[in-house]
Motif scaffolding. Structure first.
Motif, mmCIF file in Angstrom:
data_model
loop_
_atom_site.group_PDB
_atom_site.id
_atom_site.type_symbol
_atom_site.label_atom_id
_atom_site.label_comp_id
_atom_site.label_asym_id
_atom_site.label_seq_id
_atom_site.Cartn_x
_atom_site.Cartn_y
_atom_site.Cartn_z
ATOM 1 N N MET A 108 -97.555 -3.996 15.895
ATOM 2 C CA MET A 108 -98.722 -3.795 15.042
ATOM 3 C C MET A 108 -99.153 -5.129 14.457
ATOM 4 S SD MET A 108 -98.970 -1.425 11.682
ATOM 5 C CE MET A 108 -100.341 -1.623 10.585
ATOM 6 N N ALA A 109 -100.456 -5.263 14.206
ATOM 7 C CA ALA A 109 -101.001 -6.453 13.556
ATOM 8 C C ALA A 109 -102.088 -6.006 12.581
ATOM 9 C CB ALA A 109 -101.573 -7.419 14.589
ATOM 10 N N ASN A 141 -120.991 -9.816 1.139
ATOM 11 C CA ASN A 141 -120.123 -8.947 0.356
ATOM 12 C C ASN A 141 -119.146 -8.123 1.185
ATOM 13 O OD1 ASN A 141 -121.342 -9.522 -2.244
ATOM 14 N ND2 ASN A 141 -123.121 -8.424 -1.454
ATOM 15 N N ALA A 142 -119.243 -8.204 2.513
ATOM 16 C CA ALA A 142 -118.408 -7.372 3.385
ATOM 17 C C ALA A 142 -116.946 -7.797 3.303
ATOM 18 C CB ALA A 142 -118.908 -7.473 4.819
ATOM 19 N N ARG A 143 -116.064 -6.795 3.241
ATOM 20 C CA ARG A 143 -114.623 -7.072 3.208
ATOM 21 C C ARG A 143 -113.879 -5.825 3.645
ATOM 22 N NH1 ARG A 143 -112.953 -9.667 -1.036
ATOM 23 N NH2 ARG A 143 -114.993 -10.288 -1.752
ATOM 24 N N GLY A 144 -112.610 -6.009 3.982
ATOM 25 C CA GLY A 144 -111.809 -4.850 4.341
ATOM 26 C C GLY A 144 -110.572 -5.207 5.131
ATOM 27 N N MET A 145 -109.988 -4.189 5.759
ATOM 28 C CA MET A 145 -108.761 -4.325 6.536
ATOM 29 C C MET A 145 -108.983 -3.755 7.929
ATOM 30 S SD MET A 145 -106.466 -5.577 4.414
ATOM 31 C CE MET A 145 -104.909 -5.199 5.169
ATOM 32 N N VAL A 146 -108.382 -4.420 8.909
ATOM 33 C CA VAL A 146 -108.409 -3.912 10.278
ATOM 34 C C VAL A 146 -106.982 -3.921 10.798
ATOM 35 C CG1 VAL A 146 -109.359 -4.162 12.591
ATOM 36 C CG2 VAL A 146 -110.728 -4.869 10.625
ATOM 37 N N GLY A 147 -106.508 -2.752 11.219
ATOM 38 C CA GLY A 147 -105.174 -2.623 11.794
ATOM 39 C C GLY A 147 -105.257 -2.495 13.296
ATOM 40 N N PHE A 148 -104.283 -3.072 13.978
ATOM 41 C CA PHE A 148 -104.199 -3.018 15.439
ATOM 42 C C PHE A 148 -102.832 -2.467 15.804
ATOM 43 C CE2 PHE A 148 -107.095 -6.382 14.273
ATOM 44 C CZ PHE A 148 -108.149 -6.222 15.147
ATOM 45 N N CYS A 184 -114.843 -12.166 8.053
ATOM 46 C CA CYS A 184 -113.908 -12.713 9.023
ATOM 47 C C CYS A 184 -112.492 -12.588 8.498
ATOM 48 C CB CYS A 184 -114.259 -14.188 9.273
ATOM 49 S SG CYS A 184 -113.292 -15.016 10.545
ATOM 50 N N GLY A 185 -111.553 -12.313 9.396
ATOM 51 C CA GLY A 185 -110.136 -12.254 9.039
ATOM 52 C C GLY A 185 -109.272 -12.603 10.232
ATOM 53 N N VAL A 186 -108.143 -13.239 9.983
ATOM 54 C CA VAL A 186 -107.216 -13.626 11.046
ATOM 55 C C VAL A 186 -106.224 -12.503 11.301
ATOM 56 C CG1 VAL A 186 -105.457 -15.308 11.729
ATOM 57 C CG2 VAL A 186 -107.489 -16.063 10.459
ATOM 58 N N ILE A 187 -105.989 -12.207 12.571
ATOM 59 C CA ILE A 187 -105.069 -11.147 12.987
ATOM 60 C C ILE A 187 -103.640 -11.682 12.945
ATOM 61 C CG2 ILE A 187 -104.428 -9.567 14.824
ATOM 62 C CD1 ILE A 187 -107.370 -9.915 15.875
ATOM 63 N N ALA A 188 -102.776 -11.040 12.149
ATOM 64 C CA ALA A 188 -101.385 -11.467 12.017
ATOM 65 C C ALA A 188 -100.446 -10.303 12.345
ATOM 66 C CB ALA A 188 -101.118 -11.943 10.591
#
Length: 152
Positions: free
Chosen positions: A6-7, A18-25, A146-150
């Motif tokens: 999972m990432a 103003n956009a923000r949030g979380m994305v799970g993989f 934008c967000g980096v996938i970790a």
């Protein structure tokens, strides 16, 4: 049940947005990854381009540092049911409050291994919908989050 890789990516707004949030993989095996995105601060009742970009770098004020779409196989940009970049995802659809909570299944990518590995890349949300035709990126406008996938 097997413990599948999972990432996560925490998306922050680009300058003036103003956009923000979380994305799970969630790697489901067999080249399939379940994506669960929960975002706020988007345009209400709208569609927004949504892609995995090649570089895990969101440092530029406009997220241009994330580079182009993740495309290790050299495919044209397109929808999921045709030739497409590995980083091409369906548009996000928002509710009347500008929130999106979507689950999609990606084919040909992975979490943590192989040519389709998305770990260390960036997730970008765009101001406009992706038209799935324009090359090289779908004419989806400014990068608004934008967000980096970790790996998790």
């Amino acid at each position: 049940m097997m413990n599948m890789p999972m990432a996560m990516a925490t998306l922050s707004p680009t300058q003036g947005q103003n956009a923000r949030g979380m994305v799970g993989f969630h790697d489901m095996g067999g080249g399939q990854v379940m994506v669960h995105a929960r975002l706020t601060g988007l345009a209400p009742n709208a569609e927004h381009g949504f892609h995995v970009h090649e570089k895990g770098d969101c440092s530029a004020p406009d997220a241009s540092s994330a580079g182009g779409h993740f495309n290790p196989s050299g495919q044209p940009h397109g929808p999921q049911d045709a030739a497409h970049h590995m980083g091409d995802m369906p548009n996000l659809r928002t509710d009347a409050n500008g929130n999106a909570d979507v689950r999609i299944m990606l084919q040909g990518v992975s979490v943590g291994s192989g040519a389709g590995d998305i770990v260390g890349r960036a997730v970008v949300v765009h101001a406009q919908p992706d038209d799935y035709r324009s090359q090289p990126a779908g004419n989806s406008g400014a990068r608004i989050a934008c967000g980096v996938i970790a790996r998790r």
